[in-house]
Scaffold this motif. Structure first.
Motif, short mmCIF file in Angstrom:
data_model
loop_
_atom_site.label_atom_id
_atom_site.label_comp_id
_atom_site.label_asym_id
_atom_site.label_seq_id
_atom_site.Cartn_x
_atom_site.Cartn_y
_atom_site.Cartn_z
N UNK B 17 -26.26 131.17 116.51
CA UNK B 17 -24.81 131.29 116.40
C UNK B 17 -24.39 132.26 115.30
N UNK B 19 -25.69 135.51 112.42
CA UNK B 19 -26.77 136.38 112.02
C UNK B 19 -26.40 137.34 110.90
N UNK B 20 -27.19 137.26 109.86
CA UNK B 20 -27.15 138.23 108.77
C UNK B 20 -28.37 139.12 109.03
N UNK B 21 -28.13 140.41 109.20
CA UNK B 21 -29.23 141.35 109.48
C UNK B 21 -30.47 141.13 108.63
N UNK B 23 -31.39 138.35 107.28
CA UNK B 23 -31.97 137.00 107.43
C UNK B 23 -31.85 136.55 108.88
N UNK B 36 -36.00 133.08 105.81
CA UNK B 36 -35.10 132.09 106.41
C UNK B 36 -34.00 132.75 107.24
N UNK B 38 -29.96 132.42 107.87
CA UNK B 38 -28.81 131.91 107.12
C UNK B 38 -27.61 131.83 108.05
N UNK B 39 -26.90 130.71 108.00
CA UNK B 39 -25.66 130.63 108.79
C UNK B 39 -24.57 131.37 108.03
N UNK B 40 -23.59 131.90 108.76
CA UNK B 40 -22.62 132.77 108.10
C UNK B 40 -21.20 132.22 108.12
N UNK B 41 -21.10 130.88 108.22
CA UNK B 41 -19.78 130.30 108.05
C UNK B 41 -19.33 129.47 109.24
N UNK B 124 -22.54 127.08 103.84
CA UNK B 124 -23.61 127.78 104.54
C UNK B 124 -24.89 126.95 104.51
N UNK B 126 -29.30 127.12 105.48
CA UNK B 126 -30.40 128.01 105.83
C UNK B 126 -31.49 127.19 106.49
#
Lengths: 186, 133
Positions: B17, B19-21, B23, B36, B38-41, B124, B126
């Motif tokens: 759902x 994506x941080x490039x 992570x 890891x 990481x969820x972004x909010x 957030x 992870x």
């Protein structure tokens, strides 16, 4: 590049201009509704904000929530777990400013002890002759509550982006901070 | 112990759902707890793991941070449809170290597992590693 998502709660007394502010923000100033239409529930406005000097953005899901007391309880059920807060009052109404503490308490009850970044917005800054709340007073209270203060005039298209840009930046900073913490764990 | 959740053994992440490039969700199945996703909010957050083939799962182990409530669903189809709920957990909050939790799945058969984080202890969360036995 990161695209963050943030649940932004927009609250404050009825008729202070919350919907006008969010609509001005959404439409980049193209849409100021001259006739008042009361929000009875929660209106969702979604807009993405770019964070200056990065390739990151924050998508704000603005929950424009009715200010009128009769509707508040029903609206609260839709608030969920907010990420950021935009608390609005009318600079020509001392009463709307004095309600801000109560709004803040209400919102905090939904945050489960989590810190959420927030801004205080004094709207209708164009009504200078009818002003009842001085900038310095609002500024001081905002600071004491850990909120950034902005004055806007949705009618004159004055500064309407600023509060939302601030919120996006605060949320982005929070992400960077948490990311750092997690990186240090590993 | 062979860990079929490992990307090197043919497992894939077919959906995430957030994506941080830097992570990406593939970090969940690289076998390394230092990398890891990481969820972004906002919640809920989810990701789906596809296995190379249908398999029996006794236990899922998850290394994560700030996850409060987690739901797991499984699918036995080839194309990640028809998920059914199989487990729901509330994790303890940890500070300064990762949450490590074993979730018994009693030998259930699945081609896909879907992990849904319905709430977190922070804005957030992870996920560092998911492994299955």
């Amino acid at each position: 590049m990161v695209k963050l998502r943030s649940r932004c709660l927009l609250v404050g007394d009825a008729a202070v201009g919350k919907s006008a502010l969010s609509q001005m923000f959404r439409s980049d100033g193209a849409h100021f509704q001259k006739n008042y239409s009361m929000t009875a529930g929660v209106e969702l406005v979604v807009k993405s904000v770019n964070i200056p000097e990065t390739s990151d953005s924050v998508e704000l899901y603005i929950f424009d929530s009715a200010g009128r007391e009769t509707f508040v309880e029903a609206c609260e059920k839709l608030w969920g777990q907010p990420s950021v807060l935009c608390l609005v009052f009318d600079v020509s109404s001392e009463l709307s400013f004095s309600s801000c503490g109560r709004w803040l308490e209400r919102v905090r009850a939904h945050c489960q002890g989590l810190h959420i970044p927030g801004v205080l917005v004094g709207n209708k800054s164009d009504l200078s002759s009818r002003r009842e709340v001085e900038t310095s007073v609002a500024q001081e209270w905002a600071q004491s509550q850990g909120l950034q203060y902005h004055e806007t005039s949705a009618k004159e298209m004055e500064n309407c982006e600023a509060p939302f840009l601030s919120l996006a930046q605060l949320f982005h900073a929070l992400y960077q901070d948490r990311l750092q913490t997690i990186q240090n764990l590993a | 112990m062979i860990d079929p959740a490992l990307g090197s053994l043919g497992a894939q992440i077919v959906l995430a759902a957030s994506s941080d490039e830097n992570h990406p969700p593939e970090n969940i199945i690289d076998g390394n707890t230092e990398t890891f996703w990481m969820s972004t909010g906002m919640f809920p957050q989810e990701f789906i793991i596809r296995f190379a083939e249908s398999m029996k799962i006794a236990l899922v182990t998850m290394h994560c941070y700030n996850v409060k409530t987690l739901k797991i669903e499984k699918s036995i189809s080839d194309d990640a449809t028809d998920f059914e709920a199989i487990s729901e957990k509330e994790f303890e909050h940890t500070e300064g170290h990762l949450q490590t939790n074993d979730i018994p799945l009693n030998g259930t058969t699945a081609t896909h597992l879907r992990f849904i984080v319905t709430s977190g202890y922070d804005h957030f969360v992870s996920v560092h590693r998911v492994s299955v036995e």
